[in-house]
Design a protein around this motif. Sequence first.
Motif, PDB file in Angstrom:
ATOM      1  N   GLY A 179       0.827  -1.196   0.000  1.00 29.53           N
ATOM      2  CA  GLY A 179       0.000   0.000   0.000  1.00 29.53           C
ATOM      3  C   GLY A 179       0.864   1.249   0.000  1.00 29.53           C
ATOM      4  O   GLY A 179       1.957   1.251   0.563  1.00 29.53           O
ATOM      5  N   GLY A 230      -3.155   3.912   2.079  1.00 29.26           N
ATOM      6  CA  GLY A 230      -3.249   2.731   1.238  1.00 29.26           C
ATOM      7  C   GLY A 230      -2.877   1.438   1.935  1.00 29.26           C
ATOM      8  O   GLY A 230      -3.161   0.350   1.427  1.00 29.26           O
ATOM      9  N   THR A 231      -2.252   1.539   3.110  1.00 31.40           N
ATOM     10  CA  THR A 231      -1.725   0.347   3.779  1.00 31.40           C
ATOM     11  C   THR A 231      -2.817  -0.642   4.168  1.00 31.40           C
ATOM     12  O   THR A 231      -2.721  -1.844   3.878  1.00 31.40           O
ATOM     13  N   ALA A 265      -4.274  -2.491   1.332  1.00 34.07           N
ATOM     14  CA  ALA A 265      -3.365  -3.533   0.829  1.00 34.07           C
ATOM     15  C   ALA A 265      -3.374  -4.759   1.726  1.00 34.07           C
ATOM     16  O   ALA A 265      -3.278  -5.896   1.241  1.00 34.07           O
TER      17      ALA A 265
END
Length: 477
Positions: A285, A290-291, A294
């Motif tokens: 991510g 975004g982590t 992901a």
Amino acid sequence: MGGIFGVASKGDCSLDLFFGVDYHSHLGTRRGGLTVYQETNNFKRAIHNIQNSPFRTKFENDISEMKGHIGIGCISDYEPQPLLARSHLGRFALTTVGIVTNKEELAKELMDKGISFLEMSGGEINQTELILAMINSQPSIVQGIQYVQSRIQGSITMLVATPEGIFGARDKLGRTPLQIGKKLNEDGSVQAFCLSFESFAYMNLGYKHEHELGPAEIVFVTDSGYEVLQKPSNEMKICTFLWIYYGYPTACYEGVNVEAMRYNCGKYLAKRDKLAEIHPDCAAGVPDSGTAHAVGYANEAGIPFTRPFIKYTPTWPRSFMPVNQEQRNLIAHMKLIPVPQLIKDKSIILIDDSIVRGTQLRETTDFLYESGAREVHVRPACPPIMFGCKYLNFSRSKSEMDLIARRVVKQFEGDNVSEETLAKYCDPDTPEYEKMQEEIRRQLHFTTLRFHRLDDMLDSTGLDHCKLCTYCWNGKE
């Protein structure tokens, strides 16, 4: 965006106010402000520019002089606030979050009645000053808030502090949240109540969640409790981007946790993906938002989650802090430090919260290629952004042509695009959408690109779709 926080306490409220506002620092990057009503029958206020320094470092010297039982504060991306007023309604302080898109029209109406306004830099009207003037034009603060809710286009959630307590009002359609926390003494008696944009902001301060305001709901909060002055309406259009990007992972809106929603987003992305065709080695991510997307993708797909680059946060500010886009892009690049051992010869699924202009994600992808990646398959956690937000102004874009999806549509269709044609580019099951997606992939140098579907993204919240604002993706009110 921005964030607001207020406290009504039987003791000194200043430290709770200071830390409660500080917990909203992820929502804004330009200005912070605090005001406390003091025993001298005056509001003590401090406002600072926080573009290049954290909120705490700017206000730690002020807070020792801001003792009182009632206070409000904000993190703002725009005008300085809170504002102070002394009028026929008495003394009060006001702080807001949101945007008024018809402020010129409303200001003219008030100016025709003899009310003037100060201008911000660039000639813009201070919209919080406009809201204050609108409240002052009515016989009471509650009627003033109701007048604001009935007249503005956009959305405004606000706190109004008076010597007796704090009025809290969520915007008409609940596009932004407002929540109440309660703090008890060791003997079980009530010590304080707070009002907060973010639910997690009061947890470490000893408050327990008490109530989440509904759309257009108005409350009056004191150190002993709260009273509902206007019941919530049934219609809601809360901003879905709060979960996708803006919200802190520990925050909850409408009972839905941000981190959990992002896991769900990643899961739905993986369910739709054609993994057998791309054979990815890992999922990653773009930090920070975004982590979690992901992680959800990796868990569903059964492939390793890795961090092929690490965000250096001790000294670099948030990437969108500078007004200048070129500076923001530079800072975004400087913050990401590669881990070559996790990149070289790898096929990487890369998940970001969104693609707005595309510049930063293209540079991130090139950065991965330069570090040895074999393939970079990009999976944004939301659909292509086709319309500039007119409710919260989450993007600094001055024109919809700043949006890469709209530029590509213009490339294919020319300047005059009908609503019917634009709708085809918003529909993931049309040839127009596929052509647009492929052109974005080509321009941004991705190996493959698949946007999140709108229906899957909305399902990720677990809420009824009709309660979620989707304007920036499909243009529907």
